[in-house]
Design an enzyme around this catalytic site. Structure first.
Site, PDB file in Angstrom:
ATOM      1  N   ALA A   1       0.874  -1.184   0.000  1.00  0.00           N
ATOM      2  CA  ALA A   1       0.000   0.000   0.000  1.00  0.00           C
ATOM      3  C   ALA A   1       0.908   1.229   0.000  1.00  0.00           C
ATOM      4  O   ALA A   1       0.822   2.101   0.875  1.00  0.00           O
ATOM      5  CB  ALA A   1      -0.983  -0.007   1.170  1.00  0.00           C
TER       6      ALA A   1
ATOM      7  N   HIS B   1       7.076   5.719   1.557  1.00  0.00           N
ATOM      8  CA  HIS B   1       7.805   4.525   1.116  1.00  0.00           C
ATOM      9  C   HIS B   1       8.714   4.878  -0.073  1.00  0.00           C
ATOM     10  O   HIS B   1       9.867   4.440  -0.135  1.00  0.00           O
ATOM     11  CB  HIS B   1       6.833   3.438   0.628  1.00  0.00           C
TER      12      HIS B   1
ATOM     13  N   GLN C   1      10.926   0.813  15.862  1.00  0.00           N
ATOM     14  CA  GLN C   1      11.319  -0.265  14.943  1.00  0.00           C
ATOM     15  C   GLN C   1      12.720  -0.006  14.380  1.00  0.00           C
ATOM     16  O   GLN C   1      13.554  -0.911  14.312  1.00  0.00           O
ATOM     17  CB  GLN C   1      10.299  -0.349  13.810  1.00  0.00           C
TER      18      GLN C   1
ATOM     19  N   MET D   1       2.286  10.206   6.629  1.00  0.00           N
ATOM     20  CA  MET D   1       1.792   9.260   5.620  1.00  0.00           C
ATOM     21  C   MET D   1       1.828   7.845   6.185  1.00  0.00           C
ATOM     22  O   MET D   1       2.788   7.463   6.852  1.00  0.00           O
ATOM     23  CB  MET D   1       2.652   9.330   4.364  1.00  0.00           C
TER      24      MET D   1
HETATM   25  P1  AMP Z   1       5.391  -0.281   6.347  1.00  0.00           P
HETATM   26  O1  AMP Z   1       4.969  -0.641   4.955  1.00  0.00           O
HETATM   27  O2  AMP Z   1       4.379   0.525   7.084  1.00  0.00           O
HETATM   28  O3  AMP Z   1       5.908  -1.458   7.119  1.00  0.00           O
HETATM   29  O4  AMP Z   1       6.636   0.686   6.173  1.00  0.00           O
HETATM   30  C1  AMP Z   1       7.777   0.305   5.448  1.00  0.00           C
HETATM   31  C2  AMP Z   1       8.874   1.297   5.745  1.00  0.00           C
HETATM   32  O5  AMP Z   1       8.464   2.588   5.331  1.00  0.00           O
HETATM   33  C3  AMP Z   1       9.206   1.397   7.236  1.00  0.00           C
HETATM   34  O6  AMP Z   1      10.603   1.542   7.396  1.00  0.00           O
HETATM   35  C4  AMP Z   1       8.463   2.636   7.643  1.00  0.00           C
HETATM   36  O7  AMP Z   1       9.026   3.282   8.774  1.00  0.00           O
HETATM   37  C5  AMP Z   1       8.609   3.489   6.405  1.00  0.00           C
HETATM   38  N1  AMP Z   1       7.561   4.512   6.360  1.00  0.00           N
HETATM   39  C6  AMP Z   1       6.224   4.315   6.431  1.00  0.00           C
HETATM   40  N2  AMP Z   1       5.583   5.496   6.413  1.00  0.00           N
HETATM   41  C7  AMP Z   1       6.533   6.452   6.364  1.00  0.00           C
HETATM   42  C8  AMP Z   1       6.495   7.884   6.331  1.00  0.00           C
HETATM   43  N3  AMP Z   1       5.355   8.550   6.385  1.00  0.00           N
HETATM   44  N4  AMP Z   1       7.681   8.543   6.273  1.00  0.00           N
HETATM   45  C9  AMP Z   1       8.845   7.859   6.237  1.00  0.00           C
HETATM   46  N5  AMP Z   1       8.949   6.519   6.257  1.00  0.00           N
HETATM   47  C10 AMP Z   1       7.803   5.822   6.325  1.00  0.00           C
END
Ligand code: AMP
Length: 281
Positions: free
Chosen positions: A32, A37, A155, A186
């Site tokens: 998503a 990302h 994390q 986001m």
């Molecule tokens: P997720 O798909 O939520 O597991 O996120 C994958 C990676 O993207 C993780 O390292 C998150 O910390 C990073 N991430 C998600 N949202 C953001 C954001 N708004 N700003 C920066 N990094 C993000």
């Protein structure tokens, strides 16, 4: 764009291409995909010869079955978004039984206590799930650098600890939080917000900005009280926790100690959507 589902196929492909000391950057995600990302992906493309992006909603890091079921899955859009950034991105979309090699279950990790604070307290087993999947992904991809967002600050610290403890030769690159124009961090979960919850959600970042302004002149106790009062007056948002913790140990602090760096960590429920954010002081 190459898309792999089986670990052996991805490993073979990377082995053939990793000749001549080419570097691999890695961005693990649950899909998503949004611009946050893509910022991680763009940093990796800039720094490395190859970029691998994984898309996998890892079941073992969800303590809540309903949250796992409702997590948005938009693979076709995700592949289109990645393709529009760079056609040479290598995508890994694991199949649970293949990456887990049988039983889809977490191993237990000791992250020197980082796993017991905040999200660790509120989401039982979450960081065992994260540690298990990220270790597996690191062993398959063998990246030189891996990119993680500060949005999930705890994390990020845990992954740094994982690499240190497992003696993996991987540089963890932190990327700052990407926000919507109105300040909402986001998140893939934002897609699930109702109209009225989406409208009110930027309140979370506004309150965090207030705490940043208060930091020099107020005590930690006063700041926490302020946040709790603000949310008590906001019926559409339910505060799960707000804590101010040392950036390194993640232990919540009652008093500021000179020379230490602190961060405010917040989790809020907007209807049935759990939103997470943080801010540095
Ligand atoms: P997720 O798909 O939520 O597991 O996120 C994958 C990676 O993207 C993780 O390292 C998150 O910390 C990073 N991430 C998600 N949202 C953001 C954001 N708004 N700003 C920066 N990094 C993000």
């Amino acid at each position: 764009m190459k898309v792999f589902q089986l670990q052996k196929d991805l490993k073979n492909y990377l082995k053939i291409n990793k000749i001549n000391d080419k570097s691999i950057g890695f961005v693990p995600t649950m899909g998503a995909l949004h611009d946050g990302h893509l910022a991680l992906v763009k940093s990796s493309l800039k720094d490395n010869d190859f970029t691998v992006v994984s898309i996998f909603v890892n079941p073992t890091q969800f303590d809540n079955k309903d949250d796992l079921k409702k997590y948005p899955r938009t693979l076709k859009n995700d592949l289109d978004a990645l393709k529009s950034v760079d056609k040479n991105i290598i995508v890994y979309t694991p199949i649970a039984t293949d990456i887990y090699e049988g039983e889809v279950k977490s191993k237990h990790f000791d992250f020197d206590g980082l796993e017991n604070e905040m999200e660790g307290k509120h989401r039982k087993g979450h960081f065992d799930g994260v540690g298990t999947i990220v270790k597996k992904l690191f062993e398959i991809v063998e990246p030189d650098k891996a990119y993680f967002g500060e949005k999930d600050f705890q994390q990020l610290q845990i992954i740094k600890k994982l690499v240190e403890k497992e003696k993996m030769n991987i540089q963890i690159v932190p990327i700052s939080i990407f926000r919507e124009a109105d300040g909402l961090a986001m998140s893939s979960r934002n897609k699930r917000l109702t109209k009225k919850h989406r409208e009110i959600a930027p309140f979370i970042h506004q309150i965090l900005l207030d705490t940043q302004k208060m930091w020099q002149s107020s005590s930690i106790e006063e700041i926490i009280k302020y946040v709790e009062n603000c949310f008590a007056k906001q019926p559409l948002l339910e505060l799960e926790y707000f804590e101010i913790a040392d950036e390194k140990t993640l232990i919540p602090s009652k008093q500021k100690i000179n020379g230490n760096k602190y961060r405010g960590f917040i989790v809020v429920h907007a209807g049935d959507v759990r939103l997470i954010d943080n801010i540095g002081y």
